[in-house]
Design a protein around this motif. Structure first.
Motif, PDB file in Angstrom:
ATOM      1  N   VAL A 243     -16.872  73.455 -44.459  1.00 56.79           N
ATOM      2  CA  VAL A 243     -17.037  74.357 -46.465  1.00 56.79           C
ATOM      3  C   VAL A 243     -17.964  75.023 -45.334  1.00 56.79           C
ATOM      4  CG1 VAL A 243     -18.180  74.170 -47.988  1.00 56.79           C
ATOM      5  CG2 VAL A 243     -16.119  72.611 -47.923  1.00 56.79           C
ATOM      6  N   VAL A 244     -19.470  75.106 -44.943  1.00 56.55           N
ATOM      7  CA  VAL A 244     -20.511  75.182 -44.158  1.00 56.55           C
ATOM      8  C   VAL A 244     -20.952  76.226 -43.170  1.00 56.55           C
ATOM      9  CG1 VAL A 244     -22.969  74.717 -43.646  1.00 56.55           C
ATOM     10  CG2 VAL A 244     -22.391  73.048 -45.513  1.00 56.55           C
ATOM     11  N   GLY A 245     -19.430  75.610 -42.099  1.00 55.84           N
ATOM     12  CA  GLY A 245     -18.791  76.995 -40.985  1.00 55.84           C
ATOM     13  C   GLY A 245     -18.140  78.065 -41.714  1.00 55.84           C
ATOM     14  N   THR A 246     -17.185  77.603 -43.249  1.00 52.90           N
ATOM     15  CA  THR A 246     -17.086  79.222 -43.610  1.00 52.90           C
ATOM     16  C   THR A 246     -17.720  79.939 -44.401  1.00 52.90           C
ATOM     17  OG1 THR A 246     -14.525  77.721 -43.967  1.00 52.90           O
ATOM     18  CG2 THR A 246     -14.788  79.328 -44.994  1.00 52.90           C
ATOM     19  N   HIS A 247     -18.594  79.803 -44.968  1.00 48.58           N
ATOM     20  CA  HIS A 247     -19.838  80.491 -45.378  1.00 48.58           C
ATOM     21  C   HIS A 247     -20.076  81.112 -44.369  1.00 48.58           C
ATOM     22  CE1 HIS A 247     -22.465  81.720 -48.540  1.00 48.58           C
ATOM     23  NE2 HIS A 247     -23.144  80.403 -48.437  1.00 48.58           N
ATOM     24  N   ALA A 248     -21.079  80.694 -43.900  1.00 51.62           N
ATOM     25  CA  ALA A 248     -21.980  80.679 -42.201  1.00 51.62           C
ATOM     26  C   ALA A 248     -21.247  81.744 -41.520  1.00 51.62           C
ATOM     27  CB  ALA A 248     -22.311  80.062 -41.314  1.00 51.62           C
TER      28      ALA A 248
ATOM     29  N   ASP B 182     -21.815  65.293 -12.793  1.00 51.56           N
ATOM     30  CA  ASP B 182     -21.278  65.106 -14.571  1.00 51.56           C
ATOM     31  C   ASP B 182     -21.691  65.209 -15.755  1.00 51.56           C
ATOM     32  OD1 ASP B 182     -19.105  65.777 -12.469  1.00 51.56           O
ATOM     33  OD2 ASP B 182     -18.599  63.997 -12.144  1.00 51.56           O
ATOM     34  N   ALA B 183     -22.807  64.955 -15.614  1.00 54.14           N
ATOM     35  CA  ALA B 183     -23.316  64.775 -17.040  1.00 54.14           C
ATOM     36  C   ALA B 183     -24.055  66.188 -18.086  1.00 54.14           C
ATOM     37  CB  ALA B 183     -24.472  63.485 -16.894  1.00 54.14           C
ATOM     38  N   TRP B 184     -24.158  67.158 -16.740  1.00 52.95           N
ATOM     39  CA  TRP B 184     -24.594  69.057 -17.322  1.00 52.95           C
ATOM     40  C   TRP B 184     -23.568  69.137 -18.812  1.00 52.95           C
ATOM     41  CZ3 TRP B 184     -29.285  69.302 -16.918  1.00 52.95           C
ATOM     42  CH2 TRP B 184     -29.730  69.644 -15.875  1.00 52.95           C
ATOM     43  N   PRO B 185     -22.465  69.450 -18.466  1.00 49.97           N
ATOM     44  CA  PRO B 185     -21.582  69.463 -19.638  1.00 49.97           C
ATOM     45  C   PRO B 185     -21.861  68.950 -20.910  1.00 49.97           C
ATOM     46  CG  PRO B 185     -20.508  69.723 -17.662  1.00 49.97           C
ATOM     47  CD  PRO B 185     -21.187  68.824 -16.856  1.00 49.97           C
ATOM     48  N   LEU B 186     -22.088  67.578 -20.689  1.00 47.44           N
ATOM     49  CA  LEU B 186     -21.967  66.806 -21.917  1.00 47.44           C
ATOM     50  C   LEU B 186     -23.455  67.022 -22.193  1.00 47.44           C
ATOM     51  CD1 LEU B 186     -21.240  63.102 -21.132  1.00 47.44           C
ATOM     52  CD2 LEU B 186     -20.223  64.508 -23.454  1.00 47.44           C
ATOM     53  N   VAL B 187     -24.901  67.437 -21.482  1.00 48.37           N
ATOM     54  CA  VAL B 187     -25.868  67.682 -22.058  1.00 48.37           C
ATOM     55  C   VAL B 187     -26.297  69.267 -22.897  1.00 48.37           C
ATOM     56  CG1 VAL B 187     -28.400  68.975 -21.346  1.00 48.37           C
ATOM     57  CG2 VAL B 187     -27.167  66.647 -20.490  1.00 48.37           C
ATOM     58  N   ALA B 188     -24.795  70.236 -22.618  1.00 45.14           N
ATOM     59  CA  ALA B 188     -24.726  72.077 -23.167  1.00 45.14           C
ATOM     60  C   ALA B 188     -24.174  71.327 -24.155  1.00 45.14           C
ATOM     61  CB  ALA B 188     -23.774  72.246 -22.035  1.00 45.14           C
ATOM     62  N   ALA B 189     -23.465  70.233 -24.428  1.00 46.76           N
ATOM     63  CA  ALA B 189     -22.106  70.162 -25.203  1.00 46.76           C
ATOM     64  C   ALA B 189     -23.291  69.501 -26.587  1.00 46.76           C
ATOM     65  CB  ALA B 189     -21.116  69.091 -25.370  1.00 46.76           C
ATOM     66  N   MET B 190     -24.141  68.808 -26.204  1.00 51.37           N
ATOM     67  CA  MET B 190     -25.168  67.961 -27.072  1.00 51.37           C
ATOM     68  C   MET B 190     -26.332  68.432 -28.189  1.00 51.37           C
ATOM     69  SD  MET B 190     -25.170  64.615 -24.677  1.00 51.37           S
ATOM     70  CE  MET B 190     -26.171  63.412 -25.931  1.00 51.37           C
ATOM     71  N   LEU B 191     -26.366  69.700 -27.275  1.00 54.09           N
ATOM     72  CA  LEU B 191     -27.456  70.309 -27.259  1.00 54.09           C
ATOM     73  C   LEU B 191     -26.791  71.235 -28.306  1.00 54.09           C
ATOM     74  CD1 LEU B 191     -30.020  72.531 -27.211  1.00 54.09           C
ATOM     75  CD2 LEU B 191     -29.045  73.724 -25.205  1.00 54.09           C
ATOM     76  N   GLY B 192     -25.567  71.942 -28.189  1.00 53.42           N
ATOM     77  CA  GLY B 192     -25.026  72.726 -28.853  1.00 53.42           C
ATOM     78  C   GLY B 192     -24.118  72.385 -29.415  1.00 53.42           C
ATOM     79  N   ALA B 193     -24.033  71.326 -29.872  1.00 58.60           N
ATOM     80  CA  ALA B 193     -23.866  70.965 -31.300  1.00 58.60           C
ATOM     81  C   ALA B 193     -24.596  70.022 -32.353  1.00 58.60           C
ATOM     82  CB  ALA B 193     -22.571  69.236 -30.422  1.00 58.60           C
ATOM     83  N   THR B 194     -25.991  70.013 -31.900  1.00 59.84           N
ATOM     84  CA  THR B 194     -27.292  69.936 -32.540  1.00 59.84           C
ATOM     85  C   THR B 194     -27.734  70.907 -32.815  1.00 59.84           C
ATOM     86  OG1 THR B 194     -27.131  67.271 -31.235  1.00 59.84           O
ATOM     87  CG2 THR B 194     -28.934  68.041 -32.791  1.00 59.84           C
ATOM     88  N   VAL B 195     -27.699  71.778 -31.820  1.00 58.82           N
ATOM     89  CA  VAL B 195     -28.704  72.916 -32.493  1.00 58.82           C
ATOM     90  C   VAL B 195     -27.419  74.008 -33.007  1.00 58.82           C
ATOM     91  CG1 VAL B 195     -30.715  74.744 -31.441  1.00 58.82           C
ATOM     92  CG2 VAL B 195     -30.776  72.511 -31.135  1.00 58.82           C
ATOM     93  N   MET B 196     -27.114  74.113 -33.994  1.00 65.61           N
ATOM     94  CA  MET B 196     -25.730  75.481 -34.512  1.00 65.61           C
ATOM     95  C   MET B 196     -26.446  76.440 -34.474  1.00 65.61           C
ATOM     96  SD  MET B 196     -23.754  73.086 -34.099  1.00 65.61           S
ATOM     97  CE  MET B 196     -22.220  73.330 -34.817  1.00 65.61           C
ATOM     98  N   PRO B 197     -25.763  77.176 -33.442  1.00 63.93           N
ATOM     99  CA  PRO B 197     -25.946  78.867 -34.083  1.00 63.93           C
ATOM    100  C   PRO B 197     -25.330  79.302 -35.393  1.00 63.93           C
ATOM    101  CG  PRO B 197     -24.891  78.827 -31.487  1.00 63.93           C
ATOM    102  CD  PRO B 197     -24.589  77.342 -32.542  1.00 63.93           C
ATOM    103  N   HIS B 198     -24.360  78.979 -36.073  1.00 61.63           N
ATOM    104  CA  HIS B 198     -24.245  79.710 -37.080  1.00 61.63           C
ATOM    105  C   HIS B 198     -25.250  79.441 -38.178  1.00 61.63           C
ATOM    106  CE1 HIS B 198     -22.412  75.736 -37.663  1.00 61.63           C
ATOM    107  NE2 HIS B 198     -21.682  76.180 -39.094  1.00 61.63           N
ATOM    108  N   ALA B 199     -26.233  77.708 -37.762  1.00 62.66           N
ATOM    109  CA  ALA B 199     -27.442  77.052 -39.190  1.00 62.66           C
ATOM    110  C   ALA B 199     -27.834  78.047 -38.816  1.00 62.66           C
ATOM    111  CB  ALA B 199     -26.694  76.071 -38.929  1.00 62.66           C
ATOM    112  N   ILE B 200     -28.640  78.483 -37.511  1.00 58.82           N
ATOM    113  CA  ILE B 200     -29.676  79.076 -37.320  1.00 58.82           C
ATOM    114  C   ILE B 200     -29.924  80.567 -38.226  1.00 58.82           C
ATOM    115  CG2 ILE B 200     -31.090  80.042 -35.829  1.00 58.82           C
ATOM    116  CD1 ILE B 200     -30.414  78.411 -34.206  1.00 58.82           C
TER     117      ILE B 200
END
Length: 414
Positions: free
Chosen positions: A307-312, A195-213
């Motif tokens: 603010v950053v997300g809207t710009h991105a 059950d920790a796998w969704p959290l691992v994915a969520a932590m990755l998705g939150a830490t390496v943000m696609p729109h920031a790339i």
């Protein structure tokens, strides 16, 4: 191209920092708060390694995005679009990437709006749906106000927001100090249970943000190559970008780990909504002032990342499919799902965590083309990635894809 006759605007390297600090705000948004607090409250210090590893991945990926923009003079979405020119399936791929970018924008906005709304609810008792509307409107007004005063003003203002976020979350550790021995043990990779796998994915998705790339290449161009010319030699500028990324993401990574440590120290075994539990626990055990500091950090993360997300989002859609969309229009479109979820009474932390799981599927779609382009000598010339870096880039992409496949398997077997 560097123009020797074009004097630099500033000479000190410190004054050239900034783009990475804007991008890094996306790495400490409310989605990070929810994922990290949930991980710490459920599993203690066991998942510290996820944040440490994801932060290291982010440092390399964000630098590569800035490097692509400065070397080519084009953003990552613009290079992707140019690569598709003349291909018979260009329209389908461009549309597909545009759609997934929009989905990522919605998932990002959901986290930002819900997090900001929750902060207003905790501090002032504001209804969640109304708080969502307030955060959406404020983010558009702030973006307009800051962008009209130039790139440097925008960077400094967002960096100030980042400082508030850091004070809010790292400051709370003063009253709830973590177990440093357990923290060190948590750097060893392990997954406590399935059950920790969704959290691992969520932590990755939150830490390496696609729109920031996608955005970082644009931020670097807007700051250092806006008129097509470089103010200082490219090699020096790339060295400065390395320092920019290292400092900004070291700070953001420390805040993320601090969130998890706070939950592990103060919330282990607490039931209910993690963010609300964190606020209530800090208020009860420590006092109202530390709880207020925590809530201010959450509000700053919601507004700043919005603010950053809207710009991105606006920049990605414009550069990818050539469809300019005003930030106000994009915000109005994407704020709807967040307000709807809040109106329906869906648990805010649950919304935040699963929005980050969605984001994790967009990371590889941004990181893979970036790895391809920075390894292309025809595009990068003498600044092409060496072999070891290409291997490292594709290893990171493969790791992200593997995690996504594990998430799919977990979902199908539940």
């Amino acid at each position: 191209m560097y123009s020797p006759g074009h004097r630099p605007r500033v000479g000190a390297g410190w004054a050239l920092l900034g783009p990475a600090f804007v991008a890094s705000v996306a790495y400490v948004d409310p989605g990070n708060v929810a994922a990290n607090l949930t991980a710490g409250s459920r599993y203690g210090y066991a998942l510290v390694w996820v944040l440490a590893g994801a932060s290291l991945m982010a440092m390399l990926i964000q630098y590569q995005s800035a490097k692509l923009g400065l070397v080519t003079g084009r953003t990552l979405p613009q290079v992707m679009r140019a690569k598709l020119e003349g291909k018979p399936w260009r329209g389908v791929v461009s549309a597909g990437y545009g759609v997934q970018a929009f989905v990522i924008a919605v998932a990002t906005d959901v986290a930002e709006v819900v997090g900001g709304a929750l902060a207003l609810h905790l501090m002032f008792g504001t209804p969640l749906w109304l708080g969502g509307v307030i955060v959406g409107v404020v983010s558009v007004v702030l973006l307009w106000a800051l962008r009209t005063h130039g790139e440097r003003t925008f960077e400094l203002a967002i960096t100030a927001v980042l400082a508030i976020i850091c004070a809010g979350f790292l400051g709370a550790l003063w009253w709830a100090p973590p177990d440093w021995r357990a923290t060190t043990a948590g750097l060893v990779p392990s997954v406590p249970d399935a059950d920790a796998w969704p959290l691992v994915a969520a932590m990755l998705g939150a830490t390496v943000m696609p729109h920031a790339i996608y955005l970082h290449s644009a931020l670097a161009i807007d700051r250092h190559r806006r008129d097509g010319r470089l103010d200082i030699p490219l090699r020096r500028l790339l060295r400065i970008q390395k320092a920019d990324v290292l400092l900004a993401l070291l700070l953001a990574g420390s805040v993320n780990i601090g969130m998890l440590l706070l939950a592990a120290a103060a919330l282990r075994g607490e039931a209910g909504d993690t963010i609300e539990a964190a606020f209530a626990t800090i208020s009860d055990r420590v006092g109202s002032v530390p709880a207020l500091v925590f809530a201010i950090g959450l509000l700053a993360s919601g507004v700043g990342s919005a603010v950053v997300g809207t710009h991105a989002g606006s920049r990605i859609l414009k550069d990818m499919i050539g469809m300019p969309i005003a930030p106000t229009v994009r915000r109005v479109i994407t704020i709807g799902p967040a307000v709807l979820l809040l109106t329906l009474g869906v648990a805010p932390t649950q919304v935040l965590v699963w929005s980050q799981v969605v984001l994790s599927f967009g990371v590889a779609l941004a990181a893979a083309p970036l790895a391809d382009f920075t390894g292309d000598r025809r595009l990068m010339g003498e600044f092409v990635d060496p072999v070891w870096k290409r291997v490292l880039n594709w290893t990171i992409v493969g790791t992200i894809v593997a995690l996504n496949l594990v998430m799919v398997h977990w979902t199908l077997t539940q």
